[in-house]
Design a protein around this motif. Sequence first.
Motif, PDB file in Angstrom:
ATOM      1  N   GLN A 114      41.843   1.174 -20.136  1.00 42.16           N
ATOM      2  CA  GLN A 114      42.573   0.119 -21.001  1.00 42.16           C
ATOM      3  C   GLN A 114      42.572  -1.070 -20.298  1.00 42.16           C
ATOM      4  N   SER A 115      42.923  -0.971 -18.924  1.00 39.55           N
ATOM      5  CA  SER A 115      43.497  -2.295 -18.220  1.00 39.55           C
ATOM      6  C   SER A 115      42.778  -3.380 -18.431  1.00 39.55           C
ATOM      7  N   SER A 116      41.155  -3.035 -18.403  1.00 38.32           N
ATOM      8  CA  SER A 116      40.260  -4.199 -18.496  1.00 38.32           C
ATOM      9  C   SER A 116      40.517  -5.002 -19.821  1.00 38.32           C
ATOM     10  N   ARG A 117      40.479  -4.078 -20.838  1.00 36.95           N
ATOM     11  CA  ARG A 117      40.600  -4.631 -22.337  1.00 36.95           C
ATOM     12  C   ARG A 117      41.923  -5.176 -22.437  1.00 36.95           C
ATOM     13  N   ASP A 118      43.012  -4.753 -21.694  1.00 35.18           N
ATOM     14  CA  ASP A 118      44.463  -5.308 -21.997  1.00 35.18           C
ATOM     15  C   ASP A 118      44.528  -6.657 -21.227  1.00 35.18           C
ATOM     16  N   ARG A 119      43.591  -6.877 -20.234  1.00 36.34           N
ATOM     17  CA  ARG A 119      43.992  -7.961 -19.408  1.00 36.34           C
ATOM     18  C   ARG A 119      43.053  -9.136 -20.417  1.00 36.34           C
ATOM     19  N   HIS A 120      41.960  -8.837 -20.985  1.00 36.50           N
ATOM     20  CA  HIS A 120      41.173  -9.661 -21.782  1.00 36.50           C
ATOM     21  C   HIS A 120      41.898  -9.941 -23.123  1.00 36.50           C
ATOM     22  N   ASN A 159      64.729   2.257 -23.680  1.00 40.28           N
ATOM     23  CA  ASN A 159      64.035   2.011 -22.408  1.00 40.28           C
ATOM     24  C   ASN A 159      62.957   1.289 -22.679  1.00 40.28           C
ATOM     25  N   ALA A 160      61.814   1.023 -21.732  1.00 42.07           N
ATOM     26  CA  ALA A 160      60.797   0.357 -21.632  1.00 42.07           C
ATOM     27  C   ALA A 160      59.627   0.644 -22.501  1.00 42.07           C
ATOM     28  N   HIS A 161      59.493   1.671 -23.033  1.00 45.13           N
ATOM     29  CA  HIS A 161      58.002   2.317 -23.716  1.00 45.13           C
ATOM     30  C   HIS A 161      58.328   2.696 -25.055  1.00 45.13           C
ATOM     31  N   GLY A 162      59.218   1.775 -25.812  1.00 38.45           N
ATOM     32  CA  GLY A 162      59.508   2.258 -27.001  1.00 38.45           C
ATOM     33  C   GLY A 162      58.479   2.313 -28.047  1.00 38.45           C
ATOM     34  N   CYS A 163      57.403   1.489 -27.937  1.00 41.75           N
ATOM     35  CA  CYS A 163      56.350   1.248 -28.793  1.00 41.75           C
ATOM     36  C   CYS A 163      55.379   2.646 -28.515  1.00 41.75           C
ATOM     37  N   VAL A 180      50.139  -0.991 -24.842  1.00 43.95           N
ATOM     38  CA  VAL A 180      50.371  -2.156 -24.166  1.00 43.95           C
ATOM     39  C   VAL A 180      50.277  -3.522 -25.004  1.00 43.95           C
ATOM     40  N   VAL A 181      49.053  -3.488 -25.707  1.00 44.56           N
ATOM     41  CA  VAL A 181      48.643  -4.763 -26.415  1.00 44.56           C
ATOM     42  C   VAL A 181      49.744  -4.609 -27.789  1.00 44.56           C
ATOM     43  N   ILE A 182      50.123  -3.851 -28.215  1.00 42.90           N
ATOM     44  CA  ILE A 182      51.067  -3.692 -29.467  1.00 42.90           C
ATOM     45  C   ILE A 182      52.350  -4.244 -28.726  1.00 42.90           C
ATOM     46  N   GLN A 183      52.882  -3.777 -27.462  1.00 40.42           N
ATOM     47  CA  GLN A 183      54.166  -4.038 -27.261  1.00 40.42           C
ATOM     48  C   GLN A 183      54.254  -5.518 -27.150  1.00 40.42           C
ATOM     49  N   TYR A 184      53.061  -6.087 -26.571  1.00 38.42           N
ATOM     50  CA  TYR A 184      53.105  -7.492 -26.316  1.00 38.42           C
ATOM     51  C   TYR A 184      52.654  -8.294 -27.541  1.00 38.42           C
ATOM     52  N   ARG A 185      51.936  -7.762 -28.514  1.00 37.48           N
ATOM     53  CA  ARG A 185      51.540  -8.724 -29.616  1.00 37.48           C
ATOM     54  C   ARG A 185      52.653  -8.781 -30.620  1.00 37.48           C
ATOM     55  N   VAL A 186      53.549  -7.723 -30.673  1.00 33.38           N
ATOM     56  CA  VAL A 186      54.492  -7.846 -31.379  1.00 33.38           C
ATOM     57  C   VAL A 186      55.625  -8.873 -31.229  1.00 33.38           C
ATOM     58  N   VAL A 187      55.629  -9.295 -29.879  1.00 35.00           N
ATOM     59  CA  VAL A 187      56.376 -10.473 -29.378  1.00 35.00           C
ATOM     60  C   VAL A 187      55.612 -11.661 -29.738  1.00 35.00           C
ATOM     61  N   LEU A 188      54.493 -11.731 -29.691  1.00 33.98           N
ATOM     62  CA  LEU A 188      53.580 -12.894 -30.081  1.00 33.98           C
ATOM     63  C   LEU A 188      53.723 -13.261 -31.345  1.00 33.98           C
TER      64      LEU A 188
END
Length: 261
Positions: free
Chosen positions: A71-77, A154-158, A202-210
């Motif tokens: 997943q990390s490569s797609r998440d960085r993209h 805690n840090a991984h609610g999504c 990971v993308v979901i928890q960042y995108r909900v911010v964005l």
Amino acid sequence: MRSVLICHASDAFDRQGLAAWLASFTDVAGIVVLDETRAQRVARVRRELKRVGPLRMVDVLAMRVWQKLTQSSRDRHWTRHALARMHRRYGGVPHVPEIVASDVNDPAVVAFVRALRPDFVLARCKQLIRKKLLSVPGTGIFVLHPGICPEYRNAHGCFWALAQRDLAHVGMTLLKIDAGVDTGPVYGHYRYAFDERHESHVVIQYRVVLENLDAVARRLGEVVRGEAQPIDVHGRMSGAWGQPWLSRYLRWQRTVHGATP
């Protein structure tokens, strides 16, 4: 409004993107950059080991390996495109004073923030903030918590809301920090139409911010001006969740895709 951002050195989404966003509606007085030591990272692993035990810790570590390999490569993209989108909209990173520290509660950090006299601090960090720093900003220290509180603390609610198939609680909480762990006053719950088949947690928890930055900016302004009241969460279930497990991730993916990914 005067603001201060606390973020990790390794997190470009926060250090670059959220810094630019903050500067679009506040006077960013400074940035605290946390560059953690190896000893701190090891201590975090040990705390999780103590919490879940050796067998479950294997599950936790397996999940980290799985993420890195698949997943990390797609998440960085995704992060690169998100940052480009944020910079187009909000501009570049503000040129403001910075302090680099390993510990958010370092006396030098407390003195740095106190000298800046912020109305509020936005904390994007994994470390617990102690009372000496909590008392510095005029309105308080706020977090954009990845999960709906109080159900998913805690840090991984999504991740855990997805793994539990509790899709109504996949989102983000605007929360004012108190002495507990994600137990302070809640000023907003935010969501978006996520795609769990194609977006990692990971993308979901960042995108909900964005996807909710404009609404969060308005709400923070209301809080600082004294126009906002916390959401009443009395009587709701409260849960503290730990690190993601590979076993739960695979079960979630089987539910979504019908087979192990």
